[in-house]
Design a protein around this motif. Structure first.
Motif, short mmCIF file in Angstrom:
data_model
loop_
_atom_site.label_atom_id
_atom_site.label_comp_id
_atom_site.label_asym_id
_atom_site.label_seq_id
_atom_site.Cartn_x
_atom_site.Cartn_y
_atom_site.Cartn_z
N ARG A 7 0.86 -1.18 0.00
CA ARG A 7 0.00 0.00 0.00
C ARG A 7 0.89 1.22 0.00
O ARG A 7 1.78 1.36 0.83
N TYR A 8 0.70 2.09 -0.93
CA TYR A 8 1.51 3.29 -1.06
C TYR A 8 0.94 4.38 -0.15
O TYR A 8 0.14 5.20 -0.57
N THR A 9 1.38 4.36 1.09
CA THR A 9 0.94 5.37 2.04
C THR A 9 1.82 6.61 1.91
O THR A 9 2.87 6.59 1.27
N LYS A 10 1.37 7.66 2.56
CA LYS A 10 2.11 8.91 2.52
C LYS A 10 3.49 8.74 3.16
O LYS A 10 4.49 9.26 2.67
N ALA A 11 3.56 7.97 4.26
CA ALA A 11 4.82 7.75 4.94
C ALA A 11 5.80 6.99 4.05
O ALA A 11 6.99 7.29 4.03
N LEU A 12 5.32 5.98 3.32
CA LEU A 12 6.19 5.20 2.44
C LEU A 12 6.75 6.06 1.32
O LEU A 12 7.94 5.98 1.00
N VAL A 13 5.93 6.90 0.75
CA VAL A 13 6.38 7.78 -0.33
C VAL A 13 7.42 8.77 0.19
O VAL A 13 8.46 8.98 -0.46
N ILE A 14 7.19 9.34 1.36
CA ILE A 14 8.14 10.29 1.94
C ILE A 14 9.47 9.60 2.24
O ILE A 14 10.55 10.14 1.96
N LEU A 15 9.41 8.38 2.80
CA LEU A 15 10.64 7.65 3.10
C LEU A 15 11.42 7.31 1.83
O LEU A 15 12.65 7.38 1.83
N CYS A 16 10.74 6.95 0.77
CA CYS A 16 11.42 6.64 -0.49
C CYS A 16 12.08 7.88 -1.07
O CYS A 16 13.21 7.83 -1.57
N ILE A 17 11.39 9.01 -1.00
CA ILE A 17 11.96 10.26 -1.50
C ILE A 17 13.19 10.64 -0.68
O ILE A 17 14.23 11.03 -1.24
N LEU A 18 13.10 10.52 0.65
CA LEU A 18 14.24 10.84 1.50
C LEU A 18 15.42 9.90 1.24
O LEU A 18 16.57 10.33 1.24
N ALA A 19 15.14 8.63 0.99
CA ALA A 19 16.21 7.67 0.71
C ALA A 19 16.94 8.05 -0.58
O ALA A 19 18.18 8.02 -0.64
N ILE A 20 16.20 8.44 -1.60
CA ILE A 20 16.81 8.84 -2.86
C ILE A 20 17.65 10.10 -2.67
O ILE A 20 18.78 10.21 -3.18
N ILE A 21 17.13 11.05 -1.89
CA ILE A 21 17.87 12.30 -1.64
C ILE A 21 19.16 12.00 -0.89
O ILE A 21 20.24 12.50 -1.24
N PHE A 22 19.08 11.18 0.17
CA PHE A 22 20.26 10.92 0.99
C PHE A 22 21.29 10.07 0.26
O PHE A 22 22.50 10.25 0.47
#
Length: 63
Positions: A7-22
């Protein structure tokens, strides 16, 4: 057979974006940022603390 439903929750999307940034920042930032008790380690503590707060909130909502 195991079935996994993602399930693509808001928290999962934010964590994936942060992982890509870091991951991208790891190639650009100086090596000093990875030293003990420096910027990235303190940021990790903040992220872990926020995870604890989110887990406590989820447990409270479940009960």
């Amino acid at each position: 057979m195991l079935n996994f439903e993602i399930r693509y929750t808001k928290a999962l999307v934010i964590l994936c974006i942060l992982a890509i940034i870091f991951i991208g920042l790891s190639f650009v930032l100086p090596i000093e940022y990875s030293y003990e008790n420096h910027f990235l380690e303190n940021l990790e503590v903040v992220i872990l603390f926020l995870g604890i707060i989110i887990c406590i909130g989820k447990i409270r909502d479940f009960i």
